[in-house]
Motif scaffolding. Structure first.
Motif, PDB file in Angstrom:
ATOM      1  N   ALA A  16      88.367 -31.141 -17.161  1.00 41.66           N
ATOM      2  CA  ALA A  16      88.651 -30.383 -15.939  1.00 41.66           C
ATOM      3  C   ALA A  16      89.735 -31.034 -15.083  1.00 41.66           C
ATOM      4  O   ALA A  16      90.125 -30.496 -14.048  1.00 41.66           O
ATOM      5  N   GLY A  17      90.216 -32.223 -15.506  1.00 40.18           N
ATOM      6  CA  GLY A  17      91.315 -32.860 -14.797  1.00 40.18           C
ATOM      7  C   GLY A  17      90.909 -33.932 -13.802  1.00 40.18           C
ATOM      8  O   GLY A  17      91.742 -34.410 -13.037  1.00 40.18           O
ATOM      9  N   TRP A  18      89.655 -34.317 -13.786  1.00 38.99           N
ATOM     10  CA  TRP A  18      89.201 -35.366 -12.872  1.00 38.99           C
ATOM     11  C   TRP A  18      89.733 -36.719 -13.331  1.00 38.99           C
ATOM     12  O   TRP A  18      89.879 -36.977 -14.517  1.00 38.99           O
ATOM     13  N   SER A  19      89.988 -37.605 -12.381  1.00 40.07           N
ATOM     14  CA  SER A  19      90.423 -38.968 -12.712  1.00 40.07           C
ATOM     15  C   SER A  19      89.216 -39.816 -13.102  1.00 40.07           C
ATOM     16  O   SER A  19      88.072 -39.515 -12.726  1.00 40.07           O
ATOM     17  N   ALA A  20      89.474 -40.890 -13.825  1.00 39.08           N
ATOM     18  CA  ALA A  20      88.398 -41.774 -14.276  1.00 39.08           C
ATOM     19  C   ALA A  20      87.606 -42.366 -13.094  1.00 39.08           C
ATOM     20  O   ALA A  20      86.376 -42.349 -13.123  1.00 39.08           O
ATOM     21  N   PRO A  21      88.265 -42.867 -12.052  1.00 38.22           N
ATOM     22  CA  PRO A  21      87.488 -43.407 -10.922  1.00 38.22           C
ATOM     23  C   PRO A  21      86.629 -42.336 -10.226  1.00 38.22           C
ATOM     24  O   PRO A  21      85.500 -42.612  -9.830  1.00 38.22           O
ATOM     25  N   LYS A  22      87.160 -41.142 -10.116  1.00 40.59           N
ATOM     26  CA  LYS A  22      86.411 -40.057  -9.477  1.00 40.59           C
ATOM     27  C   LYS A  22      85.186 -39.678 -10.323  1.00 40.59           C
ATOM     28  O   LYS A  22      84.098 -39.450  -9.795  1.00 40.59           O
ATOM     29  N   ILE A  23      85.353 -39.623 -11.645  1.00 41.13           N
ATOM     30  CA  ILE A  23      84.245 -39.320 -12.549  1.00 41.13           C
ATOM     31  C   ILE A  23      83.194 -40.419 -12.462  1.00 41.13           C
ATOM     32  O   ILE A  23      81.996 -40.141 -12.360  1.00 41.13           O
ATOM     33  N   ALA A  24      83.634 -41.664 -12.494  1.00 42.25           N
ATOM     34  CA  ALA A  24      82.717 -42.797 -12.440  1.00 42.25           C
ATOM     35  C   ALA A  24      81.862 -42.744 -11.178  1.00 42.25           C
ATOM     36  O   ALA A  24      80.645 -42.939 -11.232  1.00 42.25           O
ATOM     37  N   GLN A  25      82.487 -42.449 -10.071  1.00 44.33           N
ATOM     38  CA  GLN A  25      81.754 -42.381  -8.808  1.00 44.33           C
ATOM     39  C   GLN A  25      80.796 -41.187  -8.791  1.00 44.33           C
ATOM     40  O   GLN A  25      79.633 -41.327  -8.410  1.00 44.33           O
ATOM     41  N   ALA A  26      81.247 -40.048  -9.235  1.00 45.24           N
ATOM     42  CA  ALA A  26      80.422 -38.837  -9.196  1.00 45.24           C
ATOM     43  C   ALA A  26      79.221 -38.918 -10.135  1.00 45.24           C
ATOM     44  O   ALA A  26      78.145 -38.403  -9.816  1.00 45.24           O
ATOM     45  N   LEU A  27      79.402 -39.555 -11.284  1.00 45.45           N
ATOM     46  CA  LEU A  27      78.338 -39.594 -12.293  1.00 45.45           C
ATOM     47  C   LEU A  27      77.593 -40.927 -12.340  1.00 45.45           C
ATOM     48  O   LEU A  27      76.719 -41.122 -13.182  1.00 45.45           O
ATOM     49  N   ASP A  28      77.952 -41.836 -11.441  1.00 41.67           N
ATOM     50  CA  ASP A  28      77.306 -43.138 -11.350  1.00 41.67           C
ATOM     51  C   ASP A  28      77.375 -43.914 -12.669  1.00 41.67           C
ATOM     52  O   ASP A  28      76.366 -44.416 -13.185  1.00 41.67           O
ATOM     53  N   VAL A  29      78.590 -43.956 -13.234  1.00 42.29           N
ATOM     54  CA  VAL A  29      78.871 -44.764 -14.418  1.00 42.29           C
ATOM     55  C   VAL A  29      80.080 -45.637 -14.086  1.00 42.29           C
ATOM     56  O   VAL A  29      80.747 -45.418 -13.086  1.00 42.29           O
ATOM     57  N   SER A  30      80.366 -46.606 -14.932  1.00 41.86           N
ATOM     58  CA  SER A  30      81.530 -47.453 -14.675  1.00 41.86           C
ATOM     59  C   SER A  30      82.808 -46.752 -15.140  1.00 41.86           C
ATOM     60  O   SER A  30      82.769 -45.874 -16.003  1.00 41.86           O
ATOM     61  N   VAL A  31      83.919 -47.174 -14.576  1.00 44.06           N
ATOM     62  CA  VAL A  31      85.218 -46.649 -14.999  1.00 44.06           C
ATOM     63  C   VAL A  31      85.449 -46.997 -16.465  1.00 44.06           C
ATOM     64  O   VAL A  31      85.979 -46.189 -17.229  1.00 44.06           O
ATOM     65  N   GLY A  32      85.005 -48.173 -16.873  1.00 38.79           N
ATOM     66  CA  GLY A  32      85.127 -48.580 -18.269  1.00 38.79           C
ATOM     67  C   GLY A  32      84.392 -47.639 -19.208  1.00 38.79           C
ATOM     68  O   GLY A  32      84.866 -47.347 -20.311  1.00 38.79           O
ATOM     69  N   THR A  33      83.244 -47.158 -18.775  1.00 39.78           N
ATOM     70  CA  THR A  33      82.493 -46.196 -19.587  1.00 39.78           C
ATOM     71  C   THR A  33      83.283 -44.910 -19.763  1.00 39.78           C
ATOM     72  O   THR A  33      83.338 -44.353 -20.859  1.00 39.78           O
ATOM     73  N   VAL A  34      83.907 -44.457 -18.709  1.00 39.59           N
ATOM     74  CA  VAL A  34      84.719 -43.235 -18.787  1.00 39.59           C
ATOM     75  C   VAL A  34      85.846 -43.436 -19.793  1.00 39.59           C
ATOM     76  O   VAL A  34      86.060 -42.590 -20.672  1.00 39.59           O
TER      77      VAL A  34
END
Length: 83
Positions: A43-61
């Protein structure tokens, strides 16, 4: 601006399969989290934004994106490492 290293583009069928995982109700939490990550990336979300929204690390993304590009949907979201 740095260019994305791993670009995720989901086909309609892949998107529907991931939505089914998210809404299915009987999938392991890790599988659901991976599916959500891939849907947000698509959907075009950035990795940091996804990490914050889904409560995962940026590395996981980034790891999920890399797996998708290298191995495909099956390995990146549905089944992985002992599941």
């Amino acid at each position: 601006m740095e260019r994305e290293r791993y670009v995720v583009r989901l086909a309609h069928e892949q998107r529907e399969a991931l939505r089914h995982v998210v809404r299915g109700g009987k999938n392991p939490a890790r599988r659901v989290a991976r599916a959500r990550v891939l849907l947000k990336v698509d959907a075009g979300w950035s990795a940091p934004k996804i990490a914050q929204a889904l409560d995962v690390s940026v590395g996981t993304v980034y790891r999920i994106k890399r797996l998708f590009v290298a191995e495909g949907l099956h390995e990146a979201a549905l089944f992985q490492c002992g599941e």
